[in-house]
Write a protein that holds these residues in place. Structure first.
Motif, short mmCIF file in Angstrom:
data_model
loop_
_atom_site.label_atom_id
_atom_site.label_comp_id
_atom_site.label_asym_id
_atom_site.label_seq_id
_atom_site.Cartn_x
_atom_site.Cartn_y
_atom_site.Cartn_z
N ILE A 53 -9.63 -3.83 -7.52
CA ILE A 53 -9.51 -2.84 -6.45
C ILE A 53 -10.44 -1.66 -6.73
N ARG A 54 -11.27 -1.34 -5.75
CA ARG A 54 -12.24 -0.26 -5.92
C ARG A 54 -11.87 0.98 -5.12
N THR A 55 -11.05 0.81 -4.07
CA THR A 55 -10.68 1.94 -3.23
C THR A 55 -9.19 1.87 -2.92
N VAL A 56 -8.51 3.01 -3.05
CA VAL A 56 -7.11 3.14 -2.65
C VAL A 56 -7.03 4.21 -1.58
N VAL A 80 -7.42 10.17 0.47
CA VAL A 80 -6.19 10.62 1.12
C VAL A 80 -6.38 10.57 2.63
N ALA A 81 -5.45 9.92 3.32
CA ALA A 81 -5.47 9.82 4.78
C ALA A 81 -4.04 10.06 5.25
N ASP A 82 -3.65 11.32 5.33
CA ASP A 82 -2.26 11.72 5.56
C ASP A 82 -1.87 11.53 7.03
N VAL A 83 -1.07 10.52 7.30
CA VAL A 83 -0.65 10.22 8.67
C VAL A 83 0.26 11.31 9.22
N LEU A 84 1.04 11.95 8.35
CA LEU A 84 2.01 12.95 8.79
C LEU A 84 1.56 14.37 8.49
N ALA A 85 0.28 14.61 8.37
CA ALA A 85 -0.22 15.94 8.00
C ALA A 85 0.29 17.00 8.96
N ALA A 138 -6.12 9.94 10.25
CA ALA A 138 -5.83 9.15 9.05
C ALA A 138 -6.23 7.69 9.24
N TYR A 139 -5.82 7.09 10.34
CA TYR A 139 -6.14 5.69 10.56
C TYR A 139 -7.63 5.50 10.82
N GLY A 140 -8.26 6.49 11.45
CA GLY A 140 -9.71 6.43 11.60
C GLY A 140 -10.42 6.48 10.27
N ARG A 141 -9.89 7.31 9.36
CA ARG A 141 -10.48 7.39 8.01
C ARG A 141 -10.35 6.06 7.28
N LEU A 142 -9.20 5.42 7.40
CA LEU A 142 -9.01 4.12 6.76
C LEU A 142 -10.04 3.11 7.27
N LEU A 143 -10.21 3.04 8.58
CA LEU A 143 -11.11 2.04 9.15
C LEU A 143 -12.56 2.34 8.83
N THR A 144 -12.96 3.59 8.89
CA THR A 144 -14.36 3.90 8.56
C THR A 144 -14.63 3.65 7.08
#
Length: 264
Positions: A53-56, A80-85, A138-144
């Motif tokens: 694993i290279r990215t969490v 960090v991609a905080d969905v509930l920020a 957050a979800y946009g950050r995950l996908l990009t």
């Protein structure tokens, strides 16, 4: 689909091998999901080390990250991609971010969450995955991140690995070309691991007189929760692809790279 029941990472699953349209499947070993990594021991978990694993990507709130920080696999970077920020999600008090305090008093839980209110709050939380600015960022950050050339095998997670993570997995699978029924099967498949991981909390609550239905609603993975998010997606964007491109702001080139990389 590979599961890692003996891992020190709870609810760890590889999306690889899940069927997609056109006799294809998700490429193994690249898209992993789980619950929180606070109990992970890199020195004692060769199964995780072998995944490379290279990215969490951590979808949890600031309080969750502070109270139970991730123990990263060796060589992995953290995003960090905080969905509930900023408390952006309506009904977020029903989410695992505050779950122990919510169930701390059976009487208070019954007043706040009894009579079907827990299930209603969970559905509101799932709709907020689609509508809140923080969740979209957050979800946009995950996908990009998944579209980056050097992201390597990527693990995304929240606390239990069922709600914020479950929605992320659903979006990814549908974007890659899974049938909705297939994506729902994956969403529901985490139920046994979640029950096992959080049994002590649920047992304390019910032994103190708490309503088992409240615990089941909050810790469960129910088709109605996923349906609420999908209904909101189609209402606002017409499709999951529209949600990804418009709601999450993921450019066409990134979507194309994701499909090229993760479809076997």
């Amino acid at each position: 689909m590979p599961q890692f029941d003996a891992s020190t990472i709870i609810n760890l699953r590889d999306l690889g091998g899940i069927a997609l349209v056109g006799n294809s499947a998700v490429r193994p070993g690249l898209l992993l999901r789980s619950g929180q990594l606070d109990r992970h021991d890199p020195a004692a978990d060769p199964a995780v080390a072998a995944l490379g694993i290279r990215t969490v990507v951590d979808l949890r709130s600031e309080n969750e990250r502070r109270e139970r920080p991730d123990q990263l696999p060796r060589g992995a970077r953290l995003i960090v991609a905080d969905v509930l920020a900023a408390g952006a999600a309506p009904g977020s008090a029903a989410m695992p971010a505050r779950i122990e305090s919510v169930l701390g008093s059976p009487a208070a839980a019954d007043e706040r969450l009894g009579g079907g209110k827990a299930e209603k709050l969970m559905c509101e939380s799932y709709r907020a995955f689609v509508t809140s600015d923080a969740a979209c960022r957050a979800y946009g950050r995950l996908l990009t991140t998944l579209a980056e050339p050097d992201c390597g095998p990527l693990l995304f997670h929240c606390t239990a690995g069922k709600d914020r993570t479950g929605w992320a997995a659903t979006v990814l699978l549908l974007l890659l070309g899974a049938e909705q029924e297939t994506a729902e099967e994956e969403y529901l498949a985490v139920a046994p691991a979640v029950r096992a991981a959080f049994a002590p909390i649920v047992d304390r609550f019910t032994e103190a007189g708490g309503d088992p239905e409240i615990a089941s609603a909050i810790f469960g993975v129910r088709p109605g929760y996923l349906a609420a998010a999908l209904e909101e997606t189609h209402r606002l964007y017409g499709s999951v692809e529209g949600y990804v491109r418009v709601g999450l702001g993921v450019p066409d080139a990134a979507v194309n790279r994701i499909r090229a990389r993760y479809v076997a």
